[in-house]
Design a protein around this motif. Sequence first.
Motif, short mmCIF file in Angstrom:
data_model
loop_
_atom_site.label_atom_id
_atom_site.label_comp_id
_atom_site.label_asym_id
_atom_site.label_seq_id
_atom_site.Cartn_x
_atom_site.Cartn_y
_atom_site.Cartn_z
N SER A 132 0.83 -1.20 0.00
CA SER A 132 0.00 0.00 0.00
C SER A 132 0.87 1.25 0.00
O SER A 132 0.60 2.21 -0.72
CB SER A 132 -0.91 0.02 1.24
OG SER A 132 -1.81 -1.04 1.21
N ALA A 133 1.92 1.23 0.81
CA ALA A 133 2.79 2.40 0.91
C ALA A 133 3.52 2.66 -0.40
O ALA A 133 3.74 3.80 -0.78
CB ALA A 133 3.79 2.21 2.04
N GLN A 134 3.88 1.60 -1.11
CA GLN A 134 4.63 1.76 -2.36
C GLN A 134 3.76 2.34 -3.47
O GLN A 134 4.27 2.85 -4.45
CB GLN A 134 5.24 0.43 -2.78
CG GLN A 134 6.40 0.04 -1.89
CD GLN A 134 6.93 -1.35 -2.21
OE1 GLN A 134 6.23 -2.20 -2.73
NE2 GLN A 134 8.19 -1.57 -1.87
N THR A 135 2.45 2.24 -3.35
CA THR A 135 1.57 2.80 -4.38
C THR A 135 1.20 4.25 -4.08
O THR A 135 0.53 4.89 -4.88
CB THR A 135 0.28 1.97 -4.50
OG1 THR A 135 -0.41 1.98 -3.25
CG2 THR A 135 0.59 0.55 -4.92
N MET A 136 1.65 4.77 -2.97
CA MET A 136 1.36 6.16 -2.63
C MET A 136 2.21 7.09 -3.50
O MET A 136 3.35 6.77 -3.83
CB MET A 136 1.67 6.43 -1.15
CG MET A 136 0.77 5.67 -0.20
SD MET A 136 1.26 5.84 1.52
CE MET A 136 1.03 7.57 1.78
N PRO A 137 1.66 8.24 -3.87
CA PRO A 137 2.46 9.16 -4.69
C PRO A 137 3.66 9.70 -3.92
O PRO A 137 3.59 9.88 -2.70
CB PRO A 137 1.47 10.28 -5.03
CG PRO A 137 0.33 10.12 -4.09
CD PRO A 137 0.35 8.72 -3.59
N ASN A 138 4.74 9.92 -4.62
CA ASN A 138 5.97 10.50 -4.06
C ASN A 138 6.58 9.66 -2.93
O ASN A 138 7.23 10.19 -2.05
CB ASN A 138 5.71 11.93 -3.55
CG ASN A 138 5.21 12.82 -4.66
OD1 ASN A 138 5.63 12.72 -5.81
ND2 ASN A 138 4.28 13.70 -4.32
N PHE A 139 6.35 8.38 -2.94
CA PHE A 139 6.93 7.52 -1.91
C PHE A 139 8.21 6.90 -2.45
O PHE A 139 8.19 6.20 -3.45
CB PHE A 139 5.93 6.41 -1.52
CG PHE A 139 6.40 5.57 -0.39
CD1 PHE A 139 6.24 5.99 0.91
CD2 PHE A 139 7.00 4.34 -0.62
CE1 PHE A 139 6.66 5.21 1.98
CE2 PHE A 139 7.42 3.55 0.43
CZ PHE A 139 7.25 3.98 1.74
N THR A 140 9.33 7.22 -1.83
CA THR A 140 10.61 6.66 -2.26
C THR A 140 11.41 6.19 -1.05
O THR A 140 11.26 6.73 0.04
CB THR A 140 11.46 7.69 -3.03
OG1 THR A 140 11.69 8.80 -2.17
CG2 THR A 140 10.77 8.15 -4.29
#
Length: 88
Positions: free
Chosen positions: A31-39
Amino acid sequence: MQLDCMQNLAKDIPNQPAPVTPKTPEESLQSAQTMPNFTCEEVSSINTTVPTDVTFTDQCAALQSQLKDIKGQIPKNIPIPTNIPVNY
């Protein structure tokens, strides 16, 4: 916060419907990896020294106080997770 403290707090909450199943760590990461601007970036070292100017608060005592203040106002049909894994 101690797990037994949270379990004791749960005893004061009105009966609830079937527990909500929390996400696994893998599901949370997806879920966190599909969030925008998540690196994510690797780091060479982390400073894990506990700061000396931090004041720790007994969260269990704070929650017990809050629960006492709102007792009788908690709706009876809110699903509250009860089977959260202690260790990942």
